[in-house]
Write a protein that holds these residues in place. Structure first.
Motif, PDB file in Angstrom:
ATOM      1  N   ALA A   8       0.848  -1.191   0.000  1.00 47.12           N
ATOM      2  CA  ALA A   8       0.000   0.000   0.000  1.00 47.12           C
ATOM      3  C   ALA A   8       0.885   1.243   0.000  1.00 47.12           C
ATOM      4  O   ALA A   8       2.008   1.231   0.519  1.00 47.12           O
ATOM      5  CB  ALA A   8      -0.915  -0.003   1.215  1.00 47.12           C
ATOM      6  N   CYS A  37       3.228   0.442  -5.868  1.00 46.53           N
ATOM      7  CA  CYS A  37       1.920   0.597  -5.219  1.00 46.53           C
ATOM      8  C   CYS A  37       0.867   0.868  -6.293  1.00 46.53           C
ATOM      9  O   CYS A  37       0.999   1.827  -7.071  1.00 46.53           O
ATOM     10  CB  CYS A  37       1.941   1.751  -4.222  1.00 46.53           C
ATOM     11  N   GLU A  38      -0.132  -0.010  -6.372  1.00 46.71           N
ATOM     12  CA  GLU A  38      -1.227   0.143  -7.329  1.00 46.71           C
ATOM     13  C   GLU A  38      -0.724   0.329  -8.753  1.00 46.71           C
ATOM     14  O   GLU A  38      -1.187   1.192  -9.508  1.00 46.71           O
ATOM     15  CB  GLU A  38      -2.143   1.309  -6.920  1.00 46.71           C
TER      16      GLU A  38
END
Length: 458
Positions: free
Chosen positions: A103, A138-139
């Motif tokens: 995250a 992240c993402e």
């Protein structure tokens, strides 16, 4: 939750070649290979936020271009015979990139852990490139870039050039365009010069200069042990590390340098020599001074290990502060001219002097790590306060302790910080206590600040 994977940077058709190692490579390789499992403390480590975050494919492409630009990042070192070391520059190969997915809020902590993971183990210089890469994703986007390098690949100056070039590549430049605009000396080119008749003459002159200064210097700088009950041979003693952060010093050193017509580096080294002489009991002071050896433009652009030590001997350093600073300029100029040499050959000559009791105490080290292109007030406003007030903002901390280091009694680094200069000092408690370390650091600051105030009031 953090997941782990690995991707690959593939390089082909880059410059390649084989030749003798440079003096800088030989010097650092000799140190880190002797350290064994302790070698990682010499590794360089970076953990960089990417703003804005970008796709991993773009980051890996930029790093591929960086590898193409600087041969030292893909150079292996192999022992050759009894006293030889060979550098092998690979033109093709693969470099793994460790990826941690987490995250966004966890990215800084994950990046720090990955940095220590990559830099916390020794490099196999014969089999792997001296450069490691990690990404924190992240993402679907990379938020942190983690880099670790062996000291055989670059020194601190080289690290700064590497980061600058990476930023330019990220902005759209290529290795070809950057090298066309600012040619950078590659390690094989440096080795060719050092192996030439001119290079051999420089090496011989440098080693002769070293031996002459060591023979002339003080046999002991610290005449009385700081702690008689603490044996200098005690392997269990730890070397304290002190950090003085001084806004006043950043302002004062510029003023004194301008008034005396010398560099701020000469002011700092002269002040350190004067203060050490006053405290130690030896009027003559000898420092091993780390020199970048980047006096030519192409060398200045090099991402490699070029820094070596100069022998700096200042006689009668305790007599007068201004005189010590003025003489520091000329003495250091001569010393810096002789800061490039075959370290292994010099070590043998110094060992013979030590065995005969003819060598000076050369256990005091000085390393001005500042980049002349980066000043303490580049990103923050210059303070308007009087120097007397600024000295009240000086901070002294004790970040860590180190195991004993061979032939080190005192080591001082100069660093640039936003709005301040920093003096980072490590000392053997058998020759200098914590109180003595503080007295030295505040003494250097006080000498320069007092000189600046006196000249401002004159």
């Amino acid at each position: 939750m953090t997941t782990v994977e690995e991707r690959t940077i593939r390089l082909d058709s880059a410059r390649a070649g084989t030749g003798p190692a440079t003096w800088g490579q030989r010097a650092i390789w000799g140190v880190v290979t002797r350290l064994g499992d302790d070698a990682p403390r010499y590794n360089l480590r970076l953990e960089l936020p990417l703003t804005p975050p970008r796709p991993a494919s773009r980051v890996l492409a930029d790093l591929t271009e960086l590898l193409r630009m600087h041969d030292s990042l893909r150079t292996r070192l192999l022992p050759h015979g009894e006293d030889g070391l060979e550098q092998v520059v690979d033109g093709t190969g693969e470099l793994p990139a460790r990826v941690r997915t987490c995250a966004a809020a966890e990215a800084p902590a994950v990046g720090e852990a990955l940095r220590e993971e990559l830099a916390g183990r020794p490099f196999d210089h014969a089999r792997e490139w001296p450069f490691r890469v990690g990404l924190v994703e992240c993402e679907g986007l990379v938020h942190r870039l983690v880099l670790a390098a062996s000291h055989t690949a670059m020194d601190l100056w080289g690290e700064g050039r590497m980061l600058r070039d990476l930023e330019l590549i990220e902005a759209g430049e290529s290795a070809e365009s950057l090298l066309a605009a600012r040619p950078a000396l590659q390690p094989l080119q440096a080795a060719a010069v050092q192996s030439s008749p001119l290079g051999r003459r420089r090496d011989e002159a440098a080693r002769q200069h070293w031996c002459e200064r060591l023979t002339a210097g003080p046999r002991r700088i610290f005449l009385d042990p700081a702690a008689p009950e603490l044996a200098a041979t005690d392997p269990g003693r730890l070397f304290p590390n002190a950090l003085l952060r001084s806004p006043a010093l950043a302002v004062a050193v510029e003023r004194v340098a301008a008034e005396l017509g010398v560099s701020d580096a000469a002011v700092l080294l002269g002040a350190a020599s004067h203060q050490l002489a006053r405290m130690s009991g030896s009027s003559d002071v000898l420092f091993q001074v780390v020199v970048s050896n980047r006096f030519q433009p192409a060398a200045s652009e090099s991402v490699s290990t070029m820094a070596q030590e100069a022998v700096f001997l200042l006689t009668d350093a305790d007599k007068d502060f201004e005189d010590a600073v003025r003489r520091t300029r000329s003495v250091s100029f001569t010393a810096f001219r002789h800061a490039g040499y075959d370290k292994w050959a010099l070590d043998r000559e110094v060992a013979r002097l030590v065995e005969r009791g003819e060598a000076a105490d050369h256990s005091c080290w000085w390393n001005d790590t500042r980049d002349p292109g980066i000043g303490p007030f580049d990103t923050v406003e210059r303070p308007r306060s009087a120097l007397g007030e600024l000295t009240g903002r000086t901070e002294l901390s004790w970040p860590t302790e180190f195991l004993p280091r061979a032939n080190v009694s005192v080591a001082v680094d100069v660093l640039t910080a936003p709005g301040a200069l920093e003096l980072c000092m490590t000392a053997d408690p058998a020759v200098l206590t914590r109180d003595g370390m503080e007295r030295f650091l505040r003494g250097v600051e006080g000498l320069i600040v007092a000189e600046a105030v006196a000249r401002e009031d004159a």
